[in-house]
Design a protein around this motif. Sequence first.
Motif, PDB file in Angstrom:
ATOM      1  N   GLU A  10       0.844  -1.194   0.000  1.00  0.00           N
ATOM      2  CA  GLU A  10       0.000   0.000   0.000  1.00  0.00           C
ATOM      3  C   GLU A  10       0.879   1.244   0.000  1.00  0.00           C
ATOM      4  OE1 GLU A  10      -2.317  -0.234   3.615  1.00  0.00           O
ATOM      5  OE2 GLU A  10      -0.521  -0.537   4.817  1.00  0.00           O
ATOM      6  N   LEU A  26      -3.943   0.488  -2.572  1.00  0.00           N
ATOM      7  CA  LEU A  26      -3.910   0.679  -4.018  1.00  0.00           C
ATOM      8  C   LEU A  26      -5.338   0.628  -4.547  1.00  0.00           C
ATOM      9  CD1 LEU A  26      -0.798  -1.375  -5.153  1.00  0.00           C
ATOM     10  CD2 LEU A  26      -0.978   1.057  -4.632  1.00  0.00           C
ATOM     11  N   SER A  27      -5.592   1.405  -5.566  1.00  0.00           N
ATOM     12  CA  SER A  27      -6.899   1.509  -6.213  1.00  0.00           C
ATOM     13  C   SER A  27      -7.914   2.308  -5.406  1.00  0.00           C
ATOM     14  CB  SER A  27      -7.486   0.139  -6.562  1.00  0.00           C
ATOM     15  OG  SER A  27      -6.649  -0.522  -7.472  1.00  0.00           O
ATOM     16  N   GLY A  70      -4.221   6.136  -4.806  1.00  0.00           N
ATOM     17  CA  GLY A  70      -4.186   4.707  -5.066  1.00  0.00           C
ATOM     18  C   GLY A  70      -4.478   4.365  -6.515  1.00  0.00           C
ATOM     19  N   THR A  71      -5.391   5.113  -7.117  1.00  0.00           N
ATOM     20  CA  THR A  71      -5.728   4.882  -8.527  1.00  0.00           C
ATOM     21  C   THR A  71      -4.555   5.251  -9.429  1.00  0.00           C
ATOM     22  OG1 THR A  71      -8.064   5.268  -8.052  1.00  0.00           O
ATOM     23  CG2 THR A  71      -7.378   5.420 -10.362  1.00  0.00           C
ATOM     24  N   THR A  74      -1.912   2.540  -9.081  1.00  0.00           N
ATOM     25  CA  THR A  74      -2.297   1.300  -9.756  1.00  0.00           C
ATOM     26  C   THR A  74      -2.205   1.434 -11.270  1.00  0.00           C
ATOM     27  OG1 THR A  74      -3.769   0.700  -7.947  1.00  0.00           O
ATOM     28  CG2 THR A  74      -4.168  -0.375 -10.054  1.00  0.00           C
ATOM     29  N   GLN A  75      -2.677   2.559 -11.784  1.00  0.00           N
ATOM     30  CA  GLN A  75      -2.658   2.781 -13.239  1.00  0.00           C
ATOM     31  C   GLN A  75      -1.307   3.267 -13.746  1.00  0.00           C
ATOM     32  OE1 GLN A  75      -5.948   5.397 -14.198  1.00  0.00           O
ATOM     33  NE2 GLN A  75      -7.464   3.903 -13.511  1.00  0.00           N
ATOM     34  N   ARG A  76      -0.440   3.658 -12.806  1.00  0.00           N
ATOM     35  CA  ARG A  76       0.894   4.175 -13.152  1.00  0.00           C
ATOM     36  C   ARG A  76       0.825   5.311 -14.160  1.00  0.00           C
ATOM     37  NH1 ARG A  76       5.626  -0.062 -12.791  1.00  0.00           N
ATOM     38  NH2 ARG A  76       5.004  -1.131 -10.905  1.00  0.00           N
TER      39      ARG A  76
END
Length: 159
Positions: A62, A79-80, A85-86, A89-91
Amino acid sequence: MFQAMPYDGTRSERFEGVLSQLAALMKDEPSAIANLANASALLKFSLPDTNWAGFYLFDGKELVLGPFQGLPACIRIPLSRGVCGTAATQRRTLVVGDVHAFPGHIACDAASNSEIVVPLIKEDRLLGVMDIDSPLKHRFDDEERRFLERFAAMVAEVI
Protein backbone atom coordinates in the motif's frame (compact mmCIF):
# COMPACT_ATOMS: atom_id res chain seq x y z
CA MET A 1 21.61 27.11 0.14
CA PHE A 2 18.06 27.55 -1.11
CA GLN A 3 17.08 30.98 -2.31
CA ALA A 4 13.52 31.90 -3.19
CA MET A 5 12.97 32.72 -6.83
CA PRO A 6 10.74 35.68 -7.65
CA TYR A 7 7.57 35.03 -9.62
CA ASP A 8 8.58 37.06 -12.65
CA GLY A 9 9.09 35.83 -16.18
CA THR A 10 6.88 33.38 -18.00
CA ARG A 11 5.27 30.49 -16.27
CA SER A 12 7.46 27.99 -18.13
CA GLU A 13 10.58 29.94 -17.07
CA ARG A 14 9.41 29.74 -13.46
CA PHE A 15 8.91 25.98 -13.82
CA GLU A 16 12.44 25.62 -15.23
CA GLY A 17 13.76 27.63 -12.28
CA VAL A 18 12.00 25.33 -9.82
CA LEU A 19 13.49 22.28 -11.55
CA SER A 20 16.94 23.87 -11.28
CA GLN A 21 16.36 24.52 -7.58
CA LEU A 22 15.27 20.91 -7.09
CA ALA A 23 18.42 19.63 -8.78
CA ALA A 24 20.57 21.86 -6.56
CA LEU A 25 18.76 20.76 -3.38
CA MET A 26 19.21 17.06 -4.15
CA LYS A 27 22.73 17.22 -5.57
CA ASP A 28 25.02 14.80 -3.73
CA GLU A 29 22.41 14.10 -1.02
CA PRO A 30 22.04 10.34 -0.44
CA SER A 31 19.12 10.53 2.03
CA ALA A 32 15.76 9.77 0.42
CA ILE A 33 13.94 11.34 3.38
CA ALA A 34 15.94 14.57 3.12
CA ASN A 35 15.35 14.76 -0.63
CA LEU A 36 11.61 14.10 -0.28
CA ALA A 37 11.30 16.65 2.53
CA ASN A 38 13.04 19.37 0.52
CA ALA A 39 11.07 18.46 -2.60
CA SER A 40 7.73 18.76 -0.76
CA ALA A 41 8.74 22.12 0.73
CA LEU A 42 9.84 23.39 -2.68
CA LEU A 43 6.53 22.31 -4.22
CA LYS A 44 4.44 23.94 -1.51
CA PHE A 45 6.47 27.15 -1.69
CA SER A 46 6.52 27.28 -5.51
CA LEU A 47 2.89 26.46 -6.32
CA PRO A 48 0.38 29.13 -5.36
CA ASP A 49 -3.11 28.10 -4.32
CA THR A 50 -2.11 24.71 -2.96
CA ASN A 51 -2.86 23.41 0.52
CA TRP A 52 -0.96 20.10 0.53
CA ALA A 53 2.13 18.84 -1.29
CA GLY A 54 3.97 15.65 -0.54
CA PHE A 55 4.67 12.02 -1.10
CA TYR A 56 3.23 8.61 -0.40
CA LEU A 57 5.71 5.73 -0.67
CA PHE A 58 4.81 2.24 -1.86
CA ASP A 59 5.81 -0.41 0.70
CA GLY A 60 4.98 -3.38 -1.53
CA LYS A 61 1.34 -3.53 -0.41
CA GLU A 62 0.00 0.00 0.00
CA LEU A 63 0.96 3.68 -0.07
CA VAL A 64 2.39 5.02 3.20
CA LEU A 65 2.62 8.71 4.07
CA GLY A 66 6.04 10.25 3.46
CA PRO A 67 7.38 13.79 3.78
CA PHE A 68 4.82 16.51 3.07
CA GLN A 69 3.78 20.12 3.65
CA GLY A 70 0.23 20.78 4.83
CA LEU A 71 -2.28 19.53 7.37
CA PRO A 72 -1.90 16.04 8.85
CA ALA A 73 -2.89 13.44 6.27
CA CYS A 74 -4.12 9.89 5.85
CA ILE A 75 -1.29 7.55 6.81
CA ARG A 76 -2.04 4.54 4.61
CA ILE A 77 -3.83 4.36 1.27
CA PRO A 78 -4.68 1.02 -0.32
CA LEU A 79 -3.91 0.68 -4.02
CA SER A 80 -6.90 1.51 -6.21
CA ARG A 81 -8.47 3.71 -3.48
CA GLY A 82 -8.79 7.43 -3.94
CA VAL A 83 -6.84 9.51 -6.43
CA CYS A 84 -3.44 8.42 -5.03
CA GLY A 85 -4.19 4.71 -5.07
CA THR A 86 -5.73 4.88 -8.53
CA ALA A 87 -2.76 6.81 -9.98
CA ALA A 88 -0.38 4.29 -8.40
CA THR A 89 -2.30 1.30 -9.76
CA GLN A 90 -2.66 2.78 -13.24
CA ARG A 91 0.89 4.18 -13.15
CA ARG A 92 -0.24 7.39 -14.75
CA THR A 93 -0.77 10.98 -13.70
CA LEU A 94 -4.27 11.85 -12.63
CA VAL A 95 -5.49 15.44 -12.72
CA VAL A 96 -8.81 15.76 -10.92
CA GLY A 97 -10.57 19.10 -11.30
CA ASP A 98 -13.22 18.34 -8.68
CA VAL A 99 -12.20 15.71 -6.14
CA HIS A 100 -15.75 15.51 -4.80
CA ALA A 101 -16.83 14.01 -8.13
CA PHE A 102 -14.04 11.38 -8.09
CA PRO A 103 -15.42 7.96 -7.10
CA GLY A 104 -13.85 6.79 -3.84
CA HIS A 105 -12.05 10.06 -3.13
CA ILE A 106 -10.35 10.00 0.26
CA ALA A 107 -10.88 13.34 1.98
CA CYS A 108 -7.86 14.02 4.20
CA ASP A 109 -8.35 17.81 4.11
CA ALA A 110 -11.92 19.09 3.70
CA ALA A 111 -10.53 22.26 2.05
CA SER A 112 -9.16 20.31 -0.96
CA ASN A 113 -11.18 20.65 -4.14
CA SER A 114 -8.73 19.61 -6.86
CA GLU A 115 -5.74 17.30 -6.96
CA ILE A 116 -2.90 16.07 -9.12
CA VAL A 117 -1.11 12.80 -8.41
CA VAL A 118 2.02 11.75 -10.28
CA PRO A 119 3.41 8.21 -9.84
CA LEU A 120 7.08 7.90 -8.88
CA ILE A 121 8.52 5.20 -11.11
CA LYS A 122 12.14 4.14 -11.46
CA GLU A 123 13.29 1.33 -13.77
CA ASP A 124 9.63 0.28 -14.21
CA ARG A 125 9.23 -0.08 -10.41
CA LEU A 126 6.56 1.85 -8.51
CA LEU A 127 8.18 3.82 -5.67
CA GLY A 128 5.14 5.85 -4.64
CA VAL A 129 3.26 8.96 -5.69
CA MET A 130 3.64 12.72 -5.51
CA ASP A 131 0.37 14.31 -4.42
CA ILE A 132 -0.63 17.99 -4.58
CA ASP A 133 -3.99 19.37 -3.47
CA SER A 134 -5.63 22.75 -3.97
CA PRO A 135 -8.62 24.47 -2.41
CA LEU A 136 -9.49 25.73 -5.92
CA LYS A 137 -11.46 23.57 -8.33
CA HIS A 138 -9.70 22.85 -11.66
CA ARG A 139 -6.43 24.30 -10.30
CA PHE A 140 -4.02 22.13 -12.34
CA ASP A 141 -3.64 22.44 -16.11
CA ASP A 142 -1.72 20.50 -18.76
CA GLU A 143 1.41 22.70 -18.64
CA GLU A 144 1.63 22.20 -14.89
CA ARG A 145 1.07 18.45 -15.31
CA ARG A 146 4.07 18.24 -17.64
CA PHE A 147 6.19 20.26 -15.20
CA LEU A 148 5.17 18.08 -12.25
CA GLU A 149 5.88 14.90 -14.20
CA ARG A 150 9.43 16.16 -14.80
CA PHE A 151 9.72 17.11 -11.12
CA ALA A 152 8.54 13.63 -10.05
CA ALA A 153 10.96 11.93 -12.45
CA MET A 154 13.86 13.86 -10.91
CA VAL A 155 12.73 12.88 -7.40
CA ALA A 156 12.33 9.23 -8.39
CA GLU A 157 15.96 9.14 -9.50
CA VAL A 158 17.27 9.96 -6.01
CA ILE A 159 15.03 7.86 -3.76
